[in-house]
Motif scaffolding. Structure first.
Motif, mmCIF file in Angstrom:
data_model
loop_
_atom_site.group_PDB
_atom_site.id
_atom_site.type_symbol
_atom_site.label_atom_id
_atom_site.label_comp_id
_atom_site.label_asym_id
_atom_site.label_seq_id
_atom_site.Cartn_x
_atom_site.Cartn_y
_atom_site.Cartn_z
ATOM 1 N N LEU A 210 0.818 -1.214 0.000
ATOM 2 C CA LEU A 210 0.000 0.000 0.000
ATOM 3 C C LEU A 210 0.854 1.268 0.000
ATOM 4 O O LEU A 210 0.487 2.275 -0.611
ATOM 5 C CB LEU A 210 -0.932 -0.002 1.220
ATOM 6 C CG LEU A 210 -2.029 -1.072 1.209
ATOM 7 C CD1 LEU A 210 -2.770 -1.079 2.554
ATOM 8 C CD2 LEU A 210 -3.008 -0.839 0.066
ATOM 9 N N SER A 211 1.990 1.222 0.680
ATOM 10 C CA SER A 211 2.843 2.411 0.750
ATOM 11 C C SER A 211 3.644 2.622 -0.531
ATOM 12 O O SER A 211 4.029 3.746 -0.846
ATOM 13 C CB SER A 211 3.807 2.295 1.937
ATOM 14 O OG SER A 211 4.693 1.189 1.761
ATOM 15 N N SER A 212 3.865 1.546 -1.291
ATOM 16 C CA SER A 212 4.674 1.644 -2.500
ATOM 17 C C SER A 212 3.837 1.783 -3.766
ATOM 18 O O SER A 212 4.223 2.494 -4.694
ATOM 19 C CB SER A 212 5.583 0.413 -2.628
ATOM 20 O OG SER A 212 6.427 0.280 -1.502
ATOM 21 N N CYS A 213 2.708 1.096 -3.812
ATOM 22 C CA CYS A 213 1.836 1.117 -4.996
ATOM 23 C C CYS A 213 0.740 2.152 -4.773
ATOM 24 O O CYS A 213 -0.410 1.817 -4.459
ATOM 25 C CB CYS A 213 1.255 -0.268 -5.257
ATOM 26 S SG CYS A 213 2.500 -1.566 -5.443
ATOM 27 N N ILE A 214 1.082 3.392 -4.950
ATOM 28 C CA ILE A 214 0.189 4.490 -4.551
ATOM 29 C C ILE A 214 -0.959 4.718 -5.528
ATOM 30 O O ILE A 214 -1.863 5.507 -5.248
ATOM 31 C CB ILE A 214 1.001 5.797 -4.390
ATOM 32 C CG1 ILE A 214 1.681 6.162 -5.710
ATOM 33 C CG2 ILE A 214 2.023 5.647 -3.276
ATOM 34 C CD1 ILE A 214 2.403 7.511 -5.660
ATOM 35 N N PHE A 215 -0.933 4.037 -6.669
ATOM 36 C CA PHE A 215 -1.999 4.220 -7.657
ATOM 37 C C PHE A 215 -3.056 3.118 -7.592
ATOM 38 O O PHE A 215 -3.948 3.066 -8.435
ATOM 39 C CB PHE A 215 -1.404 4.271 -9.070
ATOM 40 C CG PHE A 215 -0.410 5.374 -9.278
ATOM 41 C CD1 PHE A 215 -0.838 6.698 -9.382
ATOM 42 C CD2 PHE A 215 0.948 5.103 -9.356
ATOM 43 C CE1 PHE A 215 0.072 7.719 -9.576
ATOM 44 C CE2 PHE A 215 1.859 6.121 -9.549
ATOM 45 C CZ PHE A 215 1.428 7.438 -9.656
ATOM 46 N N LEU A 216 -2.964 2.241 -6.604
ATOM 47 C CA LEU A 216 -3.897 1.124 -6.508
ATOM 48 C C LEU A 216 -5.345 1.599 -6.421
ATOM 49 O O LEU A 216 -5.673 2.468 -5.622
ATOM 50 C CB LEU A 216 -3.579 0.266 -5.284
ATOM 51 C CG LEU A 216 -2.581 -0.877 -5.449
ATOM 52 C CD1 LEU A 216 -2.403 -1.624 -4.133
ATOM 53 C CD2 LEU A 216 -2.998 -1.838 -6.552
ATOM 54 N N GLU A 217 -6.178 0.985 -7.263
ATOM 55 C CA GLU A 217 -7.612 1.264 -7.258
ATOM 56 C C GLU A 217 -8.411 0.060 -6.788
ATOM 57 O O GLU A 217 -9.540 0.209 -6.325
ATOM 58 C CB GLU A 217 -8.077 1.652 -8.664
ATOM 59 C CG GLU A 217 -7.403 2.912 -9.201
ATOM 60 C CD GLU A 217 -7.757 3.169 -10.653
ATOM 61 O OE1 GLU A 217 -8.466 2.313 -11.254
ATOM 62 O OE2 GLU A 217 -7.334 4.200 -11.200
ATOM 63 N N PHE A 218 -7.832 -1.126 -6.910
ATOM 64 C CA PHE A 218 -8.511 -2.348 -6.489
ATOM 65 C C PHE A 218 -7.490 -3.313 -5.893
ATOM 66 O O PHE A 218 -6.419 -3.539 -6.451
ATOM 67 C CB PHE A 218 -9.215 -3.005 -7.679
ATOM 68 C CG PHE A 218 -9.860 -4.317 -7.333
ATOM 69 C CD1 PHE A 218 -11.116 -4.355 -6.769
ATOM 70 C CD2 PHE A 218 -9.196 -5.510 -7.575
ATOM 71 C CE1 PHE A 218 -11.704 -5.567 -6.442
ATOM 72 C CE2 PHE A 218 -9.784 -6.730 -7.254
ATOM 73 C CZ PHE A 218 -11.043 -6.752 -6.687
ATOM 74 N N LEU A 219 -7.834 -3.894 -4.749
ATOM 75 C CA LEU A 219 -6.960 -4.845 -4.066
ATOM 76 C C LEU A 219 -7.792 -6.017 -3.574
ATOM 77 O O LEU A 219 -8.737 -5.838 -2.806
ATOM 78 C CB LEU A 219 -6.247 -4.174 -2.894
ATOM 79 C CG LEU A 219 -5.358 -5.068 -2.020
ATOM 80 C CD1 LEU A 219 -4.211 -5.663 -2.842
ATOM 81 C CD2 LEU A 219 -4.808 -4.283 -0.830
ATOM 82 N N GLU A 220 -7.451 -7.221 -4.037
ATOM 83 C CA GLU A 220 -8.155 -8.415 -3.564
ATOM 84 C C GLU A 220 -7.308 -9.142 -2.535
ATOM 85 O O GLU A 220 -6.179 -9.543 -2.817
ATOM 86 C CB GLU A 220 -8.493 -9.358 -4.720
ATOM 87 C CG GLU A 220 -9.180 -10.621 -4.223
ATOM 88 C CD GLU A 220 -9.852 -11.427 -5.298
ATOM 89 O OE1 GLU A 220 -10.431 -12.476 -4.981
ATOM 90 O OE2 GLU A 220 -9.795 -11.002 -6.472
ATOM 91 N N LEU A 221 -7.896 -9.318 -1.343
ATOM 92 C CA LEU A 221 -7.212 -9.978 -0.235
ATOM 93 C C LEU A 221 -8.023 -11.142 0.322
ATOM 94 O O LEU A 221 -7.791 -11.569 1.459
ATOM 95 C CB LEU A 221 -6.943 -8.972 0.892
ATOM 96 C CG LEU A 221 -6.000 -7.808 0.589
ATOM 97 C CD1 LEU A 221 -6.019 -6.801 1.728
ATOM 98 C CD2 LEU A 221 -4.574 -8.315 0.353
ATOM 99 N N ARG A 222 -8.970 -11.651 -0.445
ATOM 100 C CA ARG A 222 -9.807 -12.738 0.070
ATOM 101 C C ARG A 222 -8.941 -13.907 0.541
ATOM 102 O O ARG A 222 -8.052 -14.359 -0.165
ATOM 103 C CB ARG A 222 -10.770 -13.238 -1.008
ATOM 104 C CG ARG A 222 -11.946 -12.352 -1.274
ATOM 105 C CD ARG A 222 -12.895 -12.961 -2.284
ATOM 106 N NE ARG A 222 -12.212 -13.305 -3.532
ATOM 107 C CZ ARG A 222 -12.102 -14.549 -3.992
ATOM 108 N NH1 ARG A 222 -12.630 -15.551 -3.325
ATOM 109 N NH2 ARG A 222 -11.464 -14.780 -5.127
ATOM 110 N N GLY A 223 -9.236 -14.385 1.741
ATOM 111 C CA GLY A 223 -8.531 -15.540 2.266
ATOM 112 C C GLY A 223 -7.146 -15.253 2.806
ATOM 113 O O GLY A 223 -6.433 -16.191 3.183
#
Length: 317
Positions: A210-223
């Motif tokens: 999160l601190s490095s990929c500052i352009f993230l619009e969608f993040l999947e963390l299921r499981g």
């Protein structure tokens, strides 16, 4: 006025237009039916016009012989004549066919190779040739690790979407995936979409991303059970980011949530069907008796056990 208008025949359309039309047909019909219609159509499907985007993911799911899959890819990619922009295939069984793909990836933007038996050295050795990629799917590739991911990130500077989902059974014995998280964070700063479902990644690993990929619009963390971040955290710190997980939600809830937050990322389903290679290795033709007697569903059902799917065949053009 209307009487003076002359309609052009289909065989007079320019190859680019024919290729665009044929790209909406199932793979089986493009390779077996269209070439027999006329010479113009045959030229269109044997040239690069139909093969700038190759999606054989459904077909490859049903192809259980790696040599058939390799031959299919070699023929179709060669037909693209360097114009290949998108490739979707599953279950690659060796690094050599992946290397072949990379050798023809000068214009490739989207590459999906889930459930493939790729190795770290195999990916590292060809990563430089994949520099044009903006989307990469290495989901369920259990032999690929941080070395390959780091090489991809190092050479694919334009990468904006990366899928690295795993199956729970495949990661049962894995202690940590933080090394992959750190590789993503250190080499893929332009990511807008990241999927790492069922990774054994820690809270620290996700925070690094999160601190490095500052352009993230969608993040999947299921499981990702080891991630101790709740919805409140994401809403406060990243209000514009869509996050799926870490909690695994019910099926109907998942469908509703997925449609709400990911509708922009859906693509149309594929109608590509499994079919047999000819004994001489050539493609695009039926055995003479099969073609003369029209479509024979039993011919395919006997070989691919699809008799339980009566509605799978679309109408021929």
């Amino acid at each position: 006025m209307e009487e003076d208008c002359k309609l052009r025949n289909w065989d007079e359309l320019i190859p680019d237009a024919l290729g665009l039309i044929f790209s909406h047909l199932p793979l089986q019909e493009v390779l077996t039916v269209v070439p027999r219609v006329c010479k113009a159509w045959n030229r269109a499907v044997t040239g690069p016009y139909c093969w700038q985007e190759i999606d054989i993911e459904l077909w490859s799911n049903r192809c259980h012989q790696s040599d058939h899959l390799d031959r299919m890819l070699q023929v179709l990619i060669n037909r693209s004549s360097g114009s290949l922009r998108k490739l979707s295939v599953t279950g690659l069984q060796n690094d050599s066919i992946f290397s072949f793909i990379a050798q023809h990836a000068g214009s490739l933007k989207t590459l999906k190779v889930p459930r493939s038996c790729l190795s770290n050295p195999g990916v590292v050795n060809v990563a430089e040739k994949l520099s044009s990629l903006t989307f990469l799917d290495l989901s369920y590739c259990c032999k690929v690790g941080p070395e390959a991911i780091q090489a991809i990130g190092k050479h694919c500077k334009s990468l904006t979407e990366f899928s690295r989902n795993m199956h729970p059974l495949d990661v049962a014995s894995v202690v940590s995936h933080d090394d992959e998280a750190y590789a993503i964070a250190s080499t893929m700063p332009k990511l807008k979409r990241l999927e790492i479902a069922y990774h054994r990644v820690s809270t620290e690993g996700v925070l690094k991303i999160l601190s490095s990929c500052i352009f993230l619009e969608f993040l999947e963390l299921r499981g990702c059970w080891d991630v101790q971040l709740d919805n409140k955290f994401f809403k406060e710190k990243f209000p514009d980011m869509k996050v799926l997980g870490p909690r695994v939600i019910g099926f109907y809830d998942m469908i509703n949530d997925w449609e709400d937050c990911c509708s922009d990322y859906f693509s149309d389903g594929s109608d590509y069907l499994a079919w047999e290679f000819l004994e001489d290795g050539e493609m695009g033709e039926f055995y003479d008796d099969e073609f003369e007697h029209g479509w024979d569903d039993n011919f395919y059902a006997d070989r691919f056990n699809i008799d339980l799917e009566p509605h799978i065949w679309p109408p021929s053009p």
